[in-house]
Design an enzyme around this catalytic site. Structure first.
Site, short mmCIF file in Angstrom:
data_model
loop_
_atom_site.label_atom_id
_atom_site.label_comp_id
_atom_site.label_asym_id
_atom_site.label_seq_id
_atom_site.Cartn_x
_atom_site.Cartn_y
_atom_site.Cartn_z
N HIS A 68 -5.46 -9.16 -25.49
CA HIS A 68 -5.30 -10.42 -24.75
C HIS A 68 -6.38 -10.53 -23.68
CE1 HIS A 68 -3.18 -13.92 -23.15
NE2 HIS A 68 -3.43 -13.44 -21.94
N SER A 69 -7.05 -11.69 -23.61
CA SER A 69 -8.07 -11.98 -22.59
C SER A 69 -9.20 -10.95 -22.65
CB SER A 69 -7.40 -12.04 -21.21
OG SER A 69 -8.26 -12.59 -20.25
N MET A 70 -9.43 -10.16 -21.59
CA MET A 70 -10.43 -9.12 -21.66
C MET A 70 -10.15 -8.21 -22.84
SD MET A 70 -11.43 -6.09 -18.92
CE MET A 70 -9.97 -5.10 -19.32
N SER B 208 -6.08 -12.88 -28.48
CA SER B 208 -5.18 -13.72 -27.67
C SER B 208 -5.81 -14.07 -26.33
CB SER B 208 -3.87 -12.95 -27.46
OG SER B 208 -2.99 -13.66 -26.62
#
Length: 238
Positions: free
Chosen positions: A77-79, A105
């Site tokens: 997710h994200s990073m 994500s």
């Protein structure tokens, strides 16, 4: 019972514990392996990553034995999505067994330049704290404890530096796996950033949108894991 491993990489500032609530929702056939990055959780005494390559190499070493022994998938997710993307590239280039599926994500596709994108790691401390509070994901009361701030802010800012150093001119090398992309309806992403994930696979790319902003991950554990269960159980028994 056939099993499949699911390696999960956290977002900036997050630890492996962010995936704990998934355990009660995932199928017994899916073995959750939440990855602890250096500088947090059980690895809090370890130094922070200096660059993306160092982080990817660290994760690769952590999972290299396991990915040779059982089918597996990767979620970030994200990073964590950016690290997942680069990790699978490394796995492919190293000639290791590749994941059966990739879940990405809370992040737009790489290679899309945006001049208006915020650079969190370049903000001064007050601007950074204010921006992080608006982004969500960190309890407001956290910022009221100087001792916690002293420990957490350097880690968080370093993570944002890594996350925002992604090479937008990277060569496009599509994966040979299906992709599943999870995004919040209110995220600061353009339609091009969302749809361009389809260019990064030679197979199918399914994009799911959830109510909320960047941290929809915390609000939709049942729905997210329902999709993961459906996707991975199909792979186990195909």
């Amino acid at each position: 019972m056939k099993k499949i491993k699911l390696f999960c990489i956290p977002y900036a500032g997050g630890s492996a514990a962010i995936y704990n609530k998934w355990k009660s929702h995932l199928s017994p056939s899916i073995e959750l392996n939440a990855i602890e990055l250096a500088g947090r959780g059980s690895r809090i005494q370890e130094g922070l990553y200096q660059n993306i390559s160092e982080a990817v190499e660290d994760i690769f070493k952590f999972i290299s034995k396991d990915i040779q022994q059982a089918p597996y998938a990767i979620f970030g997710h994200s990073m964590g999505a950016m690290l997942s993307y680069k990790l699978v590239q490394k796995i492919r280039d190293a000639g290791y067994v590749e994941p059966v599926h990739i879940f990405l994500s809370g992040r737009g596709a790489p290679g899309i330049k945006r001049d208006d994108k915020k650079k969190y790691h370049l903000m001064n401390e007050e601007e950074f704290k204010e921006a992080i509070m608006k982004l969500g994901g960190t309890p407001p009361e956290f910022f009221e404890h100087p001792e916690l701030m002293q420990l957490f802010l350097p880690l968080l800012k370093n993570d944002f530096k890594l996350s925002e150093s992604d090479d937008i001119h990277a060569d496009l090398k599509p994966f040979d796996q299906n992709l599943t992309v999870f995004l919040g309806k209110d995220e600061d992403l353009t339609a091009e950033q969302c749809d361009s994930w389809k260019k990064h696979t030679n197979k199918l790319c399914n994009i799911h949108y959830f109510n909320g902003g960047h941290f929809f991950l915390h609000d939709e554990p049942k729905q997210i894991t329902k999709i993961i269960n459906h996707v991975l159980l199909d792979r186990i028994y195909e």
